[in-house]
Design an enzyme around this catalytic site. Structure first.
Site, PDB file in Angstrom:
ATOM      1  N   GLU A 128       0.847  -1.193   0.000  1.00  0.00           N
ATOM      2  CA  GLU A 128       0.000   0.000   0.000  1.00  0.00           C
ATOM      3  C   GLU A 128       0.885   1.246   0.000  1.00  0.00           C
ATOM      4  O   GLU A 128       1.909   1.287   0.668  1.00  0.00           O
ATOM      5  CB  GLU A 128      -0.891  -0.001   1.265  1.00  0.00           C
ATOM      6  CG  GLU A 128      -1.839   1.194   1.345  1.00  0.00           C
ATOM      7  CD  GLU A 128      -2.734   1.177   2.592  1.00  0.00           C
ATOM      8  OE1 GLU A 128      -2.408   0.477   3.578  1.00  0.00           O
ATOM      9  OE2 GLU A 128      -3.765   1.873   2.579  1.00  0.00           O
ATOM     10  N   CYS A 158      -5.723  -3.074   2.553  1.00  0.00           N
ATOM     11  CA  CYS A 158      -5.488  -2.965   3.988  1.00  0.00           C
ATOM     12  C   CYS A 158      -6.754  -3.059   4.849  1.00  0.00           C
ATOM     13  O   CYS A 158      -7.277  -4.136   5.069  1.00  0.00           O
ATOM     14  CB  CYS A 158      -4.700  -1.687   4.254  1.00  0.00           C
ATOM     15  SG  CYS A 158      -3.790  -1.760   5.810  1.00  0.00           S
ATOM     16  N   LYS A 174      -9.753   1.898  -2.466  1.00  0.00           N
ATOM     17  CA  LYS A 174     -10.045   1.409  -1.107  1.00  0.00           C
ATOM     18  C   LYS A 174     -11.460   1.803  -0.710  1.00  0.00           C
ATOM     19  O   LYS A 174     -11.801   3.001  -0.765  1.00  0.00           O
ATOM     20  CB  LYS A 174      -9.015   2.028  -0.161  1.00  0.00           C
ATOM     21  CG  LYS A 174      -9.022   1.497   1.259  1.00  0.00           C
ATOM     22  CD  LYS A 174      -7.860   2.172   2.007  1.00  0.00           C
ATOM     23  CE  LYS A 174      -7.537   1.507   3.309  1.00  0.00           C
ATOM     24  NZ  LYS A 174      -6.324   2.083   3.930  1.00  0.00           N
TER      25      LYS A 174
HETATM   26  O1  AKG Z   1      -6.883  -2.138  10.132  1.00  0.00           O
HETATM   27  C1  AKG Z   1      -5.821  -1.784  10.629  1.00  0.00           C
HETATM   28  O2  AKG Z   1      -5.529  -2.035  11.788  1.00  0.00           O
HETATM   29  C2  AKG Z   1      -4.808  -1.019   9.846  1.00  0.00           C
HETATM   30  C3  AKG Z   1      -5.370  -0.495   8.574  1.00  0.00           C
HETATM   31  C4  AKG Z   1      -4.441   0.381   7.843  1.00  0.00           C
HETATM   32  O3  AKG Z   1      -3.359   0.656   8.257  1.00  0.00           O
HETATM   33  C5  AKG Z   1      -4.831   0.885   6.531  1.00  0.00           C
HETATM   34  O4  AKG Z   1      -5.978   0.690   6.115  1.00  0.00           O
HETATM   35  O5  AKG Z   1      -3.980   1.478   5.873  1.00  0.00           O
END
Ligand code: AKG
Length: 290
Positions: free
Chosen positions: A51, A167, A126
């Site tokens: 990411e 993510c 996302k």
């Molecule tokens: O869900 C999480 O704990 C981290 C999510 C995250 O870092 C993101 O979505 O970039």
């Protein structure tokens, strides 16, 4: 049972530090790591980047680094990734990059996906933004500058279909299940990700394993390397989890490339032994979205 993955395939995950404020440095670094992966394992078919691999992962930085994404008039990062994909003839899940839609001026956290000819075959914006406030832990609010995507993504490749999320999307099991179920029939769910040192130890492995066993598919999580000098401390631990929920490859915290082989028999055999697909009771779950 029909095969959802046509053959054994080799995959490489590039856990790199892409948090330099200089975008070209980050892109060159990504190119160098892909070259290293392809030198070590020349028959790699799918490569995954993390990411936000081309710029710092920070709400204040998304807009200044955002690029217009389209296939005809390629922006800096898209052009770069397209050339890497065609140079090595790989399916490239190009991590994610900040994207701007010039019509609406909205910014997205977007994963571009390329085939081996270098064509941009799909994008995933996302859909679940990372807005959390954990006392004595971490506060992050992507929605201060980002907008959420409005579609789920399952991309067709020459090997079969792959679901893509980014993510925080992995915390929402519906997304993976929709990719894994008919008519999408994905053999893997790939998440370019950047968990952190607070939520990573709590949930990273658990979520990867859960999404894999829920759906009896591979789950693939690719993180940036940890850089304690940047404002965001990525967790690292990029991994590949098989349909039984076993982690078959995992990185440490620093820059590293990990490799795995995905095997159609792993999916078929486990689905035969534990036939969840035929046992689901959708007649009882239909109210879930109400
Ligand atoms: O869900 C999480 O704990 C981290 C999510 C995250 O870092 C993101 O979505 O970039």
């Amino acid at each position: 049972m029909s095969k959802i993955l046509s053959q054994k395939i080799k995959i490489a995950l590039i856990q790199l530090n892409g948090s330099s404020p200089n975008k070209l440095d980050n892109l060159n670094r990504a190119a160098k790591f892909v070259e290293m992966a392809m030198t070590k394992q020349p028959d790699t078919q799918i490569v995954v980047l993390p990411e936000c691999f081309n710029s710092p992962y920070a709400v204040t930085k998304f807009r200044e680094n955002a690029e217009v994404i389209n296939n005809d008039n390629k922006s800096q990062s898209i052009d770069f990734l397209s050339k890497i994909a065609s140079k090595y003839n790989i399916t490239l899940i190009g991590g994610s990059i900040p994207e701007i839609d010039p019509m609406t001026n909205k910014i997205y956290n977007t994963s571009p996906i390329f085939n081996g000819k270098g064509d941009l075959i799909d994008i995933h914006r996302k859909v679940h933004l990372f807005d959390v406030d954990i006392p004595n832990g971490i506060t992050f609010k992507e929605s201060e500058t980002l907008s959420p995507g409005t579609k789920l993504t399952t991309v067709k490749t020459q090997y079969g279909n792959i679901g893509v999320g980014i993510c925080y999307d992995m915390r929402f099991p519906e997304l993976t299940t929709i990719s894994a179920r008919e008519p999408n029939n994905a053999f893997a769910m790939i998440f370019p990700s950047a968990f952190n040192t607070v939520t990573g130890p709590m949930h990273w492995h658990l979520l990867a394993r859960s999404r894999a066993v829920d759906n009896q598919i591979y789950t693939i999580l690719c993180s940036p390397a940890r850089n304690m000098e940047s404002s965001y401390h990525a967790y690292g631990h990029s991994l590949v989890c098989n349909p039984k929920g076993e982690i078959i490859a995992e990185a440490g915290e620093g820059e590293e490339i990990i490799y795995a082989e995905l095997n159609p028999e792993e999916i078929q055999n486990f689905r035969q032994s534990v036939p969840l697909l035929n046992q689901r009771r959708f007649d009882l779950y239909k109210d879930i979205s109400k």
